[in-house]
Design an enzyme around this catalytic site. Structure first.
Site, short mmCIF file in Angstrom:
data_model
loop_
_atom_site.label_atom_id
_atom_site.label_comp_id
_atom_site.label_asym_id
_atom_site.label_seq_id
_atom_site.Cartn_x
_atom_site.Cartn_y
_atom_site.Cartn_z
N TRP A 176 0.80 -1.22 0.00
CA TRP A 176 0.00 0.00 0.00
C TRP A 176 0.84 1.27 0.00
CZ3 TRP A 176 -4.46 0.03 -1.96
CH2 TRP A 176 -5.26 -1.12 -1.90
N LYS B 4 -11.56 -1.73 7.84
CA LYS B 4 -10.75 -2.68 8.59
C LYS B 4 -11.24 -2.79 10.04
CE LYS B 4 -7.88 -2.76 5.05
NZ LYS B 4 -7.79 -3.90 4.12
N ASP C 51 -0.81 6.88 6.88
CA ASP C 51 -1.93 6.04 6.49
C ASP C 51 -2.06 4.96 7.56
OD1 ASP C 51 -3.65 4.16 5.43
OD2 ASP C 51 -2.65 4.01 3.49
#
Length: 372
Positions: free
Chosen positions: A110, A204, A180
């Site tokens: 990511w 999540k 992030d």
């Protein structure tokens, strides 16, 4: 269909996202789909311009500040586009026109996705990359040479795909930290006021897909360009309290319910971290006690409390493991398509009892598996 408490299909959901939600939240959501208490309308039909929804946003902003211990000069936004939109929106506000490169860490899948988007806007320096070690570990402090002139530092606190997690705050206090935190947001207490901006898509730990939480300090936007499209301008979103356009009312409401659960049922992030630590210790303990049958992807010092990534001796055994696990009621254990293997995501809503059942299954599978 009525959702029973402790639905076994939900209880054994180890997916990397969307993650499992607490039973109490699912029950409240079910009720709200029929009629929100005190309102009488379905959550799916309530106007985003209603006083009720404005109160939802206000309470959720306050809940997140309280959970994270943030002062009033931090704004809380509920945006769309996932973390992916933040990969572009962030540099558009902070990197455009800069002669100094922003510092980025490339620690996994990511964080790698964020790099090309930032490079479209301005100069980027990759401060450290884990490509040479196949993203099995994170950098030590003496491997990081932060630029004091960088417009900002960007990193991912928890790499969902590889199961790597920073257990410390990186960077310099005189350079804005941007993080992030999509896969470990609100999972543990932290020194969050040291960050200029944190962003996390909800699917999540804190809700369904469709909303991304952005927490940022007012002063961060002092020099942002004036010609940004309103939808991509944090200042316009702040002025509208995240209701610049039609927001995802349902998803935002579910995040509110999760923050209430964290505050009222769990008792805050310290207790949430205690539970998450116990789950991770139990699962990693099973890997380490398997005599090499289960091999963790991440270096032990950098193991994630959210995503436990591991391999079996052969691809054939991994395929059999997934098949048998699915038949036993487990879901979401496939590793990410980029690296394969097995991934057990143990987000906030997953109970220790589910981890215990997985560990029992793993032990049984190992004992009956043929020698590779």
């Amino acid at each position: 269909m009525t959702i029973p408490a402790s639905n076994p299909l939900n209880a054994l959901n180890f997916s990397g996202g969307p993650g499992v939600l607490p039973d109490v939240v699912l029950q409240q959501v079910q009720e709200a789909i029929q009629a929100v208490p005190g309102v009488g309308l379905s959550i799916l039909g309530i106007s985003h311009r209603s006083d009720w929804f404005a109160a939802v946003v206000s309470e959720l902003e306050d809940n997140i500040r309280k959970l994270m211990g943030l002062p009033a000069d931090y704004r809380v936004l509920f945006l769309q586009g996932g973390a992916t939109q933040q990969f572009s929106m962030l540099p558009m506000s902070l990197l455009a026109g800069s002669t100094e490169p922003a510092d980025y860490l490339h620690t996994g899948y990511w964080s790698g996705k964020a790099l090309p988007e930032a490079r479209k806007v301005g100069p980027v320096r990759v401060l450290w990359s884990g490509e040479s070690c196949r993203f099995r570990q994170l950098p030590a402090d003496d491997e990081l040479d932060f630029n004091p002139q960088a417009p900002y530092l960007h990193y991912v606190s928890n790499e969902t795909v590889e199961g790597l997690q920073f257990h410390r705050v990186l960077g310099r206090d005189d350079v804005p930290r941007i993080c992030d935190m999509s896969s470990d947001f609100l999972s543990a207490p932290g020194d969050y006021s040291r960050f200029a901006m944190i962003y996390a898509h909800a699917q999540k730990n804190i809700g369904p897909a469709g909303v991304t939480v952005v927490v940022l300090r007012d002063e961060l936007l002092a020099n942002a360009p004036d010609d940004l499209p309103a939808f991509l301008d944090y200042r316009a979103q702040i002025a509208a309290h995240s209701i610049l356009n039609t927001p995802p009312v349902f998803a935002i409401y579910v995040v509110l319910l999760v923050t209430r659960w964290l505050l009222q049922d769990i008792g805050g992030l310290a207790e949430m971290d205690r539970r998450n630590t116990a789950k991770a210790a139990r699962l990693y303990g099973a890997l380490d006690a398997s005599h090499g049958f289960y091999t963790g992807h991440a270096a032990p010092a950098d193991r994630s409390k959210m995503n436990v990534v591991f391999r079996l001796p052969t691809p054939e055994l991994e395929a059999a493991f997934i098949t048998e696990a699915r038949s036993a009621g487990f879901s979401g254990l496939n590793g990410h398509r980029s690296i394969g293997g097995i991934r057990a995501s143990i987000y906030n809503g997953l109970q220790l009892a589910a981890v215990e059942k997985l560990v029992d299954f793993m032990d049984g599978f190992r004992r009956r598996a043929p020698a590779p």
